[in-house]
Scaffold this active site. Structure first.
Site, PDB file in Angstrom:
ATOM      1  N   ASP A  13      -3.509  12.559  20.665  1.00  0.00           N
ATOM      2  CA  ASP A  13      -3.889  13.238  21.901  1.00  0.00           C
ATOM      3  C   ASP A  13      -2.621  13.491  22.724  1.00  0.00           C
ATOM      4  O   ASP A  13      -1.496  13.270  22.246  1.00  0.00           O
ATOM      5  CB  ASP A  13      -4.980  12.462  22.657  1.00  0.00           C
ATOM      6  CG  ASP A  13      -4.471  11.177  23.309  1.00  0.00           C
ATOM      7  OD1 ASP A  13      -3.289  10.824  23.128  1.00  0.00           O
ATOM      8  OD2 ASP A  13      -5.274  10.525  24.013  1.00  0.00           O
ATOM      9  N   HIS A  14      -2.792  13.954  23.947  1.00  0.00           N
ATOM     10  CA  HIS A  14      -1.632  14.286  24.795  1.00  0.00           C
ATOM     11  C   HIS A  14      -0.736  13.072  25.054  1.00  0.00           C
ATOM     12  O   HIS A  14       0.470  13.206  25.179  1.00  0.00           O
ATOM     13  CB  HIS A  14      -2.114  14.876  26.127  1.00  0.00           C
ATOM     14  CG  HIS A  14      -3.134  14.029  26.805  1.00  0.00           C
ATOM     15  ND1 HIS A  14      -4.443  13.964  26.356  1.00  0.00           N
ATOM     16  CD2 HIS A  14      -3.049  13.180  27.856  1.00  0.00           C
ATOM     17  CE1 HIS A  14      -5.113  13.126  27.126  1.00  0.00           C
ATOM     18  NE2 HIS A  14      -4.289  12.632  28.038  1.00  0.00           N
ATOM     19  N   CYS A  70      -2.553   7.603  20.201  1.00  0.00           N
ATOM     20  CA  CYS A  70      -2.985   7.937  21.557  1.00  0.00           C
ATOM     21  C   CYS A  70      -2.216   6.997  22.493  1.00  0.00           C
ATOM     22  O   CYS A  70      -1.229   6.382  22.081  1.00  0.00           O
ATOM     23  CB  CYS A  70      -4.508   7.870  21.730  1.00  0.00           C
ATOM     24  SG  CYS A  70      -5.248   6.223  21.690  1.00  0.00           S
ATOM     25  N   GLY A  71      -2.615   6.894  23.738  1.00  0.00           N
ATOM     26  CA  GLY A  71      -1.847   6.074  24.672  1.00  0.00           C
ATOM     27  C   GLY A  71      -1.822   4.619  24.251  1.00  0.00           C
ATOM     28  O   GLY A  71      -0.757   3.999  24.153  1.00  0.00           O
ATOM     29  N   THR A  72      -2.987   4.077  24.006  1.00  0.00           N
ATOM     30  CA  THR A  72      -3.086   2.674  23.594  1.00  0.00           C
ATOM     31  C   THR A  72      -3.258   2.507  22.087  1.00  0.00           C
ATOM     32  O   THR A  72      -3.092   1.397  21.574  1.00  0.00           O
ATOM     33  CB  THR A  72      -4.318   2.026  24.246  1.00  0.00           C
ATOM     34  OG1 THR A  72      -5.463   2.795  23.857  1.00  0.00           O
ATOM     35  CG2 THR A  72      -4.191   1.990  25.765  1.00  0.00           C
ATOM     36  N   HIS A 103      -4.639  -6.433   2.760  1.00  0.00           N
ATOM     37  CA  HIS A 103      -5.962  -7.076   2.812  1.00  0.00           C
ATOM     38  C   HIS A 103      -7.111  -6.105   3.026  1.00  0.00           C
ATOM     39  O   HIS A 103      -8.224  -6.376   2.572  1.00  0.00           O
ATOM     40  CB  HIS A 103      -5.983  -8.114   3.942  1.00  0.00           C
ATOM     41  CG  HIS A 103      -5.123  -9.305   3.674  1.00  0.00           C
ATOM     42  ND1 HIS A 103      -5.143 -10.424   4.470  1.00  0.00           N
ATOM     43  CD2 HIS A 103      -4.226  -9.555   2.692  1.00  0.00           C
ATOM     44  CE1 HIS A 103      -4.292 -11.330   3.995  1.00  0.00           C
ATOM     45  NE2 HIS A 103      -3.710 -10.816   2.923  1.00  0.00           N
ATOM     46  N   HIS A 138     -10.017  -9.606  -1.794  1.00  0.00           N
ATOM     47  CA  HIS A 138     -10.168  -8.609  -0.733  1.00  0.00           C
ATOM     48  C   HIS A 138     -11.058  -7.435  -1.150  1.00  0.00           C
ATOM     49  O   HIS A 138     -11.608  -6.743  -0.300  1.00  0.00           O
ATOM     50  CB  HIS A 138      -8.797  -8.102  -0.294  1.00  0.00           C
ATOM     51  CG  HIS A 138      -7.907  -9.198   0.186  1.00  0.00           C
ATOM     52  ND1 HIS A 138      -8.181  -9.940   1.310  1.00  0.00           N
ATOM     53  CD2 HIS A 138      -6.765  -9.722  -0.349  1.00  0.00           C
ATOM     54  CE1 HIS A 138      -7.242 -10.862   1.479  1.00  0.00           C
ATOM     55  NE2 HIS A 138      -6.378 -10.751   0.485  1.00  0.00           N
TER      56      HIS A 138
HETATM   57  C1  RB5 Z   1      -5.503   9.212  27.618  1.00  0.00           C
HETATM   58  O1  RB5 Z   1      -5.176   9.157  28.966  1.00  0.00           O
HETATM   59  C2  RB5 Z   1      -5.803   7.808  27.108  1.00  0.00           C
HETATM   60  O2  RB5 Z   1      -6.994   7.349  27.627  1.00  0.00           O
HETATM   61  C3  RB5 Z   1      -5.826   7.804  25.590  1.00  0.00           C
HETATM   62  O3  RB5 Z   1      -4.610   8.270  25.092  1.00  0.00           O
HETATM   63  C4  RB5 Z   1      -6.034   6.478  24.921  1.00  0.00           C
HETATM   64  O4  RB5 Z   1      -5.151   5.514  25.422  1.00  0.00           O
HETATM   65  C5  RB5 Z   1      -7.420   6.001  24.851  1.00  0.00           C
HETATM   66  O5  RB5 Z   1      -7.734   4.974  24.242  1.00  0.00           O
END
Ligand code: RB5
Length: 153
Positions: A13-14, A70-72, A103, A138
């Site tokens: 994503d962005h 993504c961000g996280t 695994h 496994h």
């Molecule tokens: C985007 O702002 C953020 O929510 C996304 O990249 C991600 O971290 C979601 O889990």
């Protein structure tokens, strides 16, 4: 049929687009072809759409593995694991990357661009791509995740 020349599918994503670009450059320099499913800019998008595109490529054999950012890493890994046949691991280090191949026979790795730096992500991806599933005890567990699982040729 997939093999070493089969591309690695990328999706982000962005919040993950810059790390995706860095990993794409590193993969291509290391001789891994890539299949970049986007996003390609910093405009706000929804991570499930890019997880779906990359996972589809893994499931239909256009890609050998998937790399999602993504961000996280959390949302995009949750999205990926809703696709039957995908075993996506959210990874923060080399150890996790190695163990999920050994695994879980993970076929997609998710990384959080706001959680780890590009060098750690690259090292984790390198471990992911160079570690083979261990099999043995496994296999039974992986079949409980993916009933029609079979070992890669
Ligand atoms: C985007 O702002 C953020 O929510 C996304 O990249 C991600 O971290 C979601 O889990």
């Amino acid at each position: 049929m997939t093999g070493p020349a089969t591309p690695i599918a990328l999706g982000a994503d962005h919040a993950g687009v810059a790390l995706k670009a860095a990993l794409k450059a590193w993969l291509e320099a290391a001789g891994h072809p890539t299949l970049d499913m986007g996003t390609h800019g910093t405009g706000s998008v929804d991570y499930p759409d890019f997880a779906a595109a990359a996972c589809a490529a893994v499931l239909d054999g256009r890609a050998r593995f998937g790399v999602l950012v993504c961000g996280t890493g959390i949302g995009i890994s949750m999205a990926a694991n809703r696709h039957p046949g995908i075993r996506c691991a959210l990874v923060h280090d080399v150890t996790g990357a190695r163990l999920t191949r050994l695994h879980n026979d993970a076929n997609v790795i998710a990384l959080g661009a706001r959680m780890i730096g590009a060098e750690v992500a690259q090292d984790a991806l390198s471990a992911f791509l160079t570690t083979s599933f261990e099999g043995g005890r496994h296999e039974r567990r992986v079949r409980k995740l993916t009933p029609d699982w079979s070992p890669r040729p």
